[in-house]
Design a protein around this motif. Structure first.
Motif, short mmCIF file in Angstrom:
data_model
loop_
_atom_site.label_atom_id
_atom_site.label_comp_id
_atom_site.label_asym_id
_atom_site.label_seq_id
_atom_site.Cartn_x
_atom_site.Cartn_y
_atom_site.Cartn_z
N ASP A 1 3.66 -17.50 2.16
CA ASP A 1 5.07 -17.39 2.56
C ASP A 1 5.95 -17.96 1.45
O ASP A 1 6.41 -19.10 1.51
CB ASP A 1 5.29 -18.15 3.88
N ILE A 2 6.17 -17.13 0.43
CA ILE A 2 6.96 -17.53 -0.73
C ILE A 2 8.14 -16.57 -0.86
O ILE A 2 7.95 -15.35 -0.88
CB ILE A 2 6.12 -17.50 -2.02
N PRO A 3 9.36 -17.07 -0.93
CA PRO A 3 10.53 -16.19 -1.06
C PRO A 3 10.38 -15.22 -2.24
O PRO A 3 10.03 -15.62 -3.35
CB PRO A 3 11.68 -17.17 -1.30
N GLY A 4 10.62 -13.95 -1.96
CA GLY A 4 10.58 -12.93 -3.00
C GLY A 4 9.21 -12.35 -3.26
O GLY A 4 9.08 -11.38 -4.02
N LEU A 5 8.17 -12.92 -2.65
CA LEU A 5 6.81 -12.49 -2.97
C LEU A 5 6.55 -11.05 -2.52
O LEU A 5 6.06 -10.23 -3.31
CB LEU A 5 5.79 -13.43 -2.33
N VAL A 6 6.87 -10.72 -1.30
CA VAL A 6 6.61 -9.37 -0.80
C VAL A 6 7.39 -8.34 -1.60
O VAL A 6 6.87 -7.28 -1.98
CB VAL A 6 6.95 -9.28 0.70
N GLU A 7 8.64 -8.67 -1.88
CA GLU A 7 9.49 -7.74 -2.63
C GLU A 7 8.96 -7.51 -4.06
O GLU A 7 9.22 -6.46 -4.66
CB GLU A 7 10.93 -8.27 -2.70
N ALA A 8 8.22 -8.48 -4.59
CA ALA A 8 7.69 -8.36 -5.95
C ALA A 8 6.47 -7.44 -6.02
O ALA A 8 5.97 -7.17 -7.11
CB ALA A 8 7.32 -9.74 -6.49
N GLU A 9 6.02 -6.97 -4.86
CA GLU A 9 4.88 -6.05 -4.78
C GLU A 9 3.68 -6.55 -5.59
O GLU A 9 3.21 -5.90 -6.54
CB GLU A 9 5.28 -4.65 -5.26
N PRO A 10 3.15 -7.71 -5.23
CA PRO A 10 2.03 -8.28 -5.99
C PRO A 10 0.73 -7.54 -5.73
O PRO A 10 0.58 -6.82 -4.73
CB PRO A 10 1.95 -9.70 -5.44
N TRP A 11 -0.21 -7.72 -6.63
CA TRP A 11 -1.58 -7.29 -6.39
C TRP A 11 -2.21 -8.23 -5.37
O TRP A 11 -1.87 -9.42 -5.29
CB TRP A 11 -2.39 -7.40 -7.66
N THR A 12 -3.12 -7.70 -4.57
CA THR A 12 -4.09 -8.52 -3.84
C THR A 12 -5.44 -8.26 -4.50
O THR A 12 -5.52 -7.58 -5.54
CB THR A 12 -4.13 -8.14 -2.35
N SER A 13 -6.50 -8.75 -3.90
CA SER A 13 -7.83 -8.52 -4.47
C SER A 13 -8.13 -7.03 -4.58
O SER A 13 -8.83 -6.59 -5.50
CB SER A 13 -8.90 -9.21 -3.62
N ARG A 14 -7.58 -6.21 -3.66
CA ARG A 14 -7.85 -4.77 -3.72
C ARG A 14 -7.29 -4.16 -5.01
O ARG A 14 -7.99 -3.41 -5.70
CB ARG A 14 -7.23 -4.07 -2.51
N GLU A 15 -6.05 -4.44 -5.31
CA GLU A 15 -5.44 -3.87 -6.52
C GLU A 15 -6.09 -4.42 -7.79
O GLU A 15 -6.24 -3.69 -8.79
CB GLU A 15 -3.93 -4.14 -6.55
N ALA A 16 -6.48 -5.68 -7.75
CA ALA A 16 -7.10 -6.28 -8.95
C ALA A 16 -8.45 -5.64 -9.25
O ALA A 16 -8.74 -5.31 -10.40
CB ALA A 16 -7.25 -7.78 -8.76
N THR A 17 -9.28 -5.48 -8.23
CA THR A 17 -10.62 -4.94 -8.47
C THR A 17 -10.61 -3.44 -8.72
O THR A 17 -11.59 -2.91 -9.25
CB THR A 17 -11.55 -5.26 -7.29
N SER A 18 -9.53 -2.76 -8.34
CA SER A 18 -9.47 -1.30 -8.55
C SER A 18 -8.45 -0.92 -9.62
O SER A 18 -8.10 0.25 -9.74
CB SER A 18 -9.12 -0.59 -7.23
N ALA A 19 -8.00 -1.90 -10.40
CA ALA A 19 -6.97 -1.65 -11.41
C ALA A 19 -7.40 -0.56 -12.39
O ALA A 19 -8.55 -0.53 -12.85
CB ALA A 19 -6.66 -2.93 -12.18
N GLU A 20 -6.48 0.35 -12.72
CA GLU A 20 -6.78 1.45 -13.64
C GLU A 20 -6.49 1.07 -15.09
O GLU A 20 -6.85 1.81 -16.00
CB GLU A 20 -5.98 2.68 -13.25
N HIS A 21 -5.82 -0.06 -15.28
CA HIS A 21 -5.56 -0.53 -16.63
C HIS A 21 -5.55 -2.06 -16.63
O HIS A 21 -5.44 -2.69 -15.57
CB HIS A 21 -4.21 0.00 -17.14
N VAL A 22 -5.66 -2.62 -17.81
CA VAL A 22 -5.60 -4.08 -17.96
C VAL A 22 -4.19 -4.44 -18.39
O VAL A 22 -3.73 -4.01 -19.47
CB VAL A 22 -6.62 -4.58 -18.99
N PRO A 23 -3.46 -5.19 -17.58
CA PRO A 23 -2.09 -5.54 -17.97
C PRO A 23 -2.08 -6.49 -19.16
O PRO A 23 -3.05 -7.20 -19.41
CB PRO A 23 -1.54 -6.22 -16.71
#
Length: 472
Positions: free
Chosen positions: A148-170
């Protein structure tokens, strides 16, 4: 008209598959209800893809300190392609074929328990109602929990799903969290070339022995990861420059992507629990069970795996699934239930013999009680530490090998209560420790379990020798 099965399983991950399989092997009929990919989180977004990402890096790092070996470079595209192969390109066709071959029916859709032994499924074609003759098993798993961090949801963060399925390395990655997911993904993405920053409210791997987190923190920093410990993230903002994290210490950390790894939450919020009116069972919360995985107050409802919150690990969930599937069969036949400690129909190991590996570099592997947990439980203990680097097998494994092993001994019963290893490739030593803890092998008998020379397992002999000196 409702359809009837002996067992209805909500959730087609590894745990649901195993419950259904044990039921069918016992002569019952079973159906699995799944709204996503059959095989679940572990197969597509957790255990398998994360370890597939990590293994090429670990192999390279393992070769670097061995004299006479020139370590190769990392091919990022090939690493990602290898990861994709282990997820079957996110196709569950193979898992579906396995269900059919095992005699388990599958219904694609979202299931809700709408009455005792009744499940209503919403599918693309409408609704179907199923009746269970003997049991309904909730195996819906867990999902990443967003802090529960202000602005977190709006920032569209990765969770473990996006990290493990990432198509590129940022180019850069900030990670909020200090547990296994945070540590493993920090290890993976720094190895793949990203600039990684970790922000943790406490220490890394706080549930393990302190030296595990300390050594892994040091190695991550050595590899260029910026690790902020005991730091609170107060606000998050995404703009054209990326994601910026603001901390209570006044720091501003900007990265191209943000991964939130702050724990898990049960996927029990929309499966009909409120309609059941069972004491202690609430939507969106872990479902309490007895050791046979039966929900108290019922004789038909089971919660298995992450849904019950007992031990959020795939292997532990599959262990529970074997017990649950077998006990459902036994109860259907009015057989005697082996529900005594360590019996066939109970998940006794959940209480103090849970093995876990964090596939960082170095690895951390543990089973049983830590020193602090054993003392809190009122046990009379002796803590025995041995430098893994002093073992002949470790020195052959790599020049300058660094690692540590800790044994927690119950001095009243002369038994091993817990073991922790930290070092390269220690994961494969963990099962011996698990057997010692679960089997309650006396220290006097462990002296006769002779480790082969020269292997790293010789650390067992060194631990016993050290205990002998400390207790003399």
């Amino acid at each position: 008209m409702s359809e009837e099965y002996d067992v209805i399983v909500l959730g087609g991950g590894a745990i649901g598959e195993n419950v259904a399989d044990r039921a069918v092997q016992g002569g019952l009929t079973a159906v699995v209800i799944e709204s996503e990919l059959v095989g679940g989180e572990c197969s597509y977004w957790a255990c398998m893809p994360s370890k597939a990402l990590l293994r090429p890096l670990q192999a390279r790092w393992a070769a670097q300190p061995v004299r006479g070996v020139t370590a190769g470079e990392i091919d990022i595209e090939e690493v990602l392609a290898r990861r994709d192969s282990f997820t079957s390109e996110w196709s569950d066709a193979g898992q579906v074929d396995w269900l059919r071959s095992a005699g388990i029916d599958l219904i694609r859709g979202h299931g809700r328990v709408t009455a005792e032994r009744e499940v209503t499924i919403t599918t693309d074609d409408g609704e179907r109602m199923l009746k269970a003759r003997h049991a309904v098993a909730i195996c819906t798993g867990s999902a990443a929990a967003l802090a529960d961090i202000p602005g977190l949801v709006e920032a569209e963060p990765w969770t473990s799903r996006e990290a493990t399925s990432a198509e590129h390395v940022p180019e850069s990655l900030a990670i909020i969290g200090g547990g296994a997911v945070a540590v493993e993904m920090a290890t993976a993405f720094t190895g793949l070339g990203a600039q990684v920053t970790v922000i943790a409210r406490g220490t890394l791997l706080g549930s393990m022995e302190p030296f595990a987190g300390e050594r892994i923190t040091a190695k991550l920093r050595e590899r260029g990861v910026k690790v902020h410990l005991h730091t609170e993230t107060t606000r998050v903002r995404r703009d054209a420059d990326g994601v910026t994290l603001f901390t209570a210490d006044g720091d501003e950390i900007t990265a191209a992507e943000l991964l939130v790894a702050t724990g898990r939450q049960p996927r029990t919020d929309d499966i009909g629990l409120t309609a059941l009116n069972i004491d202690g069972v609430k939507a969106g919360e872990y479902i309490g069970t007895d050791d046979t995985l039966l929900v108290p107050g019922t004789d038909w409802l089971y919660a298995v795996g992450d849904a019950n919150g007992r031990a959020l690990l795939t292997h532990q969930g599959k262990y529970q699934a074997r017990a649950a599937g077998d006990v459902i069969v036994a109860r259907s036949r009015d057989e005697v239930i082996a529900d005594q400690q360590w019996g066939r129909h109970v998940a006794t190991a959940d209480h103090g013999a849970v093995p876990q590996v964090v596939f960082s570099e170095p690895e951390a592997a543990s089973v049983g009680l830590t020193e602090s947990a054993a003392r809190e439980a009122g046990r009379e203990i002796e803590v025995v530490d041995v430098d893994l680097g002093s073992i002949a097998g470790a020195s052959l494994h790599a020049e300058g090998y660094e690692g540590m092993a800790r044994m927690i001994i119950d001095t009243e019963r002369e038994l091993v209560l817990g073991m922790t290893f930290v070092g390269s490739d220690v994961a494969e030593m963990l099962h011996a420790a698990t057997i010692a803890v679960v089997g309650e092998v006396p220290i006097s008998r462990l002296w006769h379990a002779v480790p082969a020379y020269p292997t790293m397992s010789e650390v067992w002999l060194r631990l016993l020798e050290q205990y002998g000196r400390q207790s003399a």
